[in-house]
Design a protein around this motif. Structure first.
Motif, short mmCIF file in Angstrom:
data_model
loop_
_atom_site.label_atom_id
_atom_site.label_comp_id
_atom_site.label_asym_id
_atom_site.label_seq_id
_atom_site.Cartn_x
_atom_site.Cartn_y
_atom_site.Cartn_z
N ASP A 1 0.83 -1.21 0.00
CA ASP A 1 0.00 0.00 0.00
C ASP A 1 0.86 1.25 0.00
N LEU A 2 1.93 1.26 0.79
CA LEU A 2 2.83 2.41 0.85
C LEU A 2 3.45 2.68 -0.52
N LEU A 3 3.93 1.63 -1.17
CA LEU A 3 4.54 1.80 -2.49
C LEU A 3 3.51 2.24 -3.53
N GLU A 4 2.29 1.71 -3.43
CA GLU A 4 1.24 2.08 -4.38
C GLU A 4 0.83 3.55 -4.21
N GLY B 1 2.56 9.92 -8.36
CA GLY B 1 3.45 10.26 -9.47
C GLY B 1 4.92 10.31 -9.08
N LEU B 2 5.27 9.73 -7.96
CA LEU B 2 6.67 9.71 -7.53
C LEU B 2 7.37 8.49 -8.11
N VAL B 3 8.63 8.66 -8.43
CA VAL B 3 9.42 7.57 -8.99
C VAL B 3 10.37 7.08 -7.90
N SER B 4 10.32 5.77 -7.67
CA SER B 4 11.21 5.17 -6.68
C SER B 4 12.04 4.10 -7.38
N SER B 5 13.36 4.27 -7.30
CA SER B 5 14.24 3.33 -7.99
C SER B 5 14.36 2.01 -7.22
N ARG B 6 14.36 2.10 -5.92
CA ARG B 6 14.50 0.89 -5.11
C ARG B 6 14.05 1.21 -3.69
N THR B 7 13.70 0.16 -2.96
CA THR B 7 13.43 0.32 -1.53
C THR B 7 14.19 -0.76 -0.79
N GLU B 8 14.54 -0.43 0.44
CA GLU B 8 15.21 -1.41 1.30
C GLU B 8 14.35 -1.59 2.53
N HIS B 9 14.27 -2.85 3.00
CA HIS B 9 13.45 -3.16 4.17
C HIS B 9 14.30 -3.88 5.20
N SER C 1 13.48 2.08 3.78
CA SER C 1 14.21 3.21 3.20
C SER C 1 13.74 3.35 1.77
N MET C 2 13.28 4.54 1.43
CA MET C 2 12.66 4.73 0.13
C MET C 2 13.13 6.04 -0.50
N PRO C 3 14.07 5.95 -1.45
CA PRO C 3 14.43 7.17 -2.19
C PRO C 3 13.38 7.39 -3.29
N VAL C 4 12.89 8.61 -3.40
CA VAL C 4 11.91 8.94 -4.43
C VAL C 4 12.29 10.26 -5.08
N ASP D 1 14.96 11.22 0.35
CA ASP D 1 15.23 9.94 1.00
C ASP D 1 14.30 9.88 2.20
N LEU D 2 13.36 8.95 2.12
CA LEU D 2 12.37 8.78 3.19
C LEU D 2 12.69 7.52 3.97
N THR D 3 12.57 7.59 5.28
CA THR D 3 12.71 6.40 6.11
C THR D 3 11.42 6.26 6.91
N TRP D 4 10.71 5.18 6.65
CA TRP D 4 9.43 4.89 7.29
C TRP D 4 9.58 3.74 8.27
N SER D 5 8.68 3.65 9.21
CA SER D 5 8.57 2.48 10.08
C SER D 5 7.12 2.02 10.09
N LEU D 6 6.94 0.75 9.73
CA LEU D 6 5.63 0.11 9.83
C LEU D 6 5.62 -0.65 11.15
N HIS D 7 4.86 -0.16 12.11
CA HIS D 7 4.80 -0.78 13.43
C HIS D 7 3.67 -1.81 13.45
N GLY D 8 3.89 -2.90 14.16
CA GLY D 8 2.86 -3.92 14.23
C GLY D 8 3.08 -4.87 15.40
N ARG D 9 2.12 -5.79 15.55
CA ARG D 9 2.21 -6.84 16.58
C ARG D 9 3.01 -7.99 16.00
N SER D 10 3.84 -8.55 16.80
CA SER D 10 4.67 -9.66 16.36
C SER D 10 3.98 -10.98 16.59
#
Length: 189
Positions: A95-98, A104-112, A128-131, A172-181
């Motif tokens: 969903d985040l990438l979509e 209309g942002l272009v992202s060459s790669r993402t790292e998780h 980590s998402m460069p756009v 360069d965006l750095t996101w955190s998806l928080h959740g229950r383990s």
């Protein structure tokens, strides 16, 4: 000053002499200092009363804080229960990438990178998402992403332009998806 007052003062100084005039001036100064001292004592008492009231309020807040901290574990467990489960992690990332693509942002790669704290039952997927794209597009993306996923946080944002006149921004965006383990001891689905 009027001439009659000057004449009286001059006559008084001549009558008392220099030591007498200094003595009268010292008495007047002492009287002024006594009045000033009374004023300072009054202000000091008022400030002390205010400090006592603030101290009492702080003690009451601390006592209330102790009661609130006893309720904190229930609040923390409610907060943790509201986090999305690990099973939806990949969908949240998609969903985040979509959202970025729709803006209309272009992202060459993402790292998780996934980190799991089994003791607390929490996980964090750091993305980590460069756009690159327009500044307005970037702002819209960040807003839409944060509104879409309440358990998402934007941890870092670095912006740069190739030149001051360039229409596009690189971010360069750095996101955190928080959740229950799923690895938490006694975790509930």
């Amino acid at each position: 000053m009027s001439t009659s007052l000057k004449n009286r003062l001059s006559a008084g100084v001549q009558t008392l002499g220099l030591p007498g005039s200094v003595g009268v001036a010292a008495l007047l100064l002492a009287a002024a200092l006594a009045m000033l001292s009374h004023h300072w004592d009054t202000r000091s008492a008022r400030f002390q009363a205010e400090a006592d009231q603030i101290s009492q309020r702080l003690r009451a807040q601390r006592a209330a804080g102790v009661q609130e901290s006893a309720q904190a574990p229930a609040t923390q467990s409610q907060w943790q229960a509201a986090l999305p489960p690990a099973a939806v992690r990949q969908q949240r990332l998609a969903d985040l990438l979509e959202i970025a693509l729709r803006q209309g942002l272009v992202s060459s790669r993402t790292e998780h990178r996934l980190s799991v704290d089994a003791a607390s039952g929490l996980e964090r997927l750091r993305v980590s998402m460069p756009v690159s794209g327009g500044y307005a597009q970037l702002r819209s993306f960040i807003e839409a992403a944060l509104l879409h996923d309440p358990a998402l946080s934007l941890d870092a944002l670095k912006l740069r332009r190739a030149s001051p006149q360039a229409a596009e921004v690189e971010a360069d965006l750095t996101w955190s998806l928080h959740g229950r383990s799923d690895l938490a001891q006694g975790a509930k689905p």
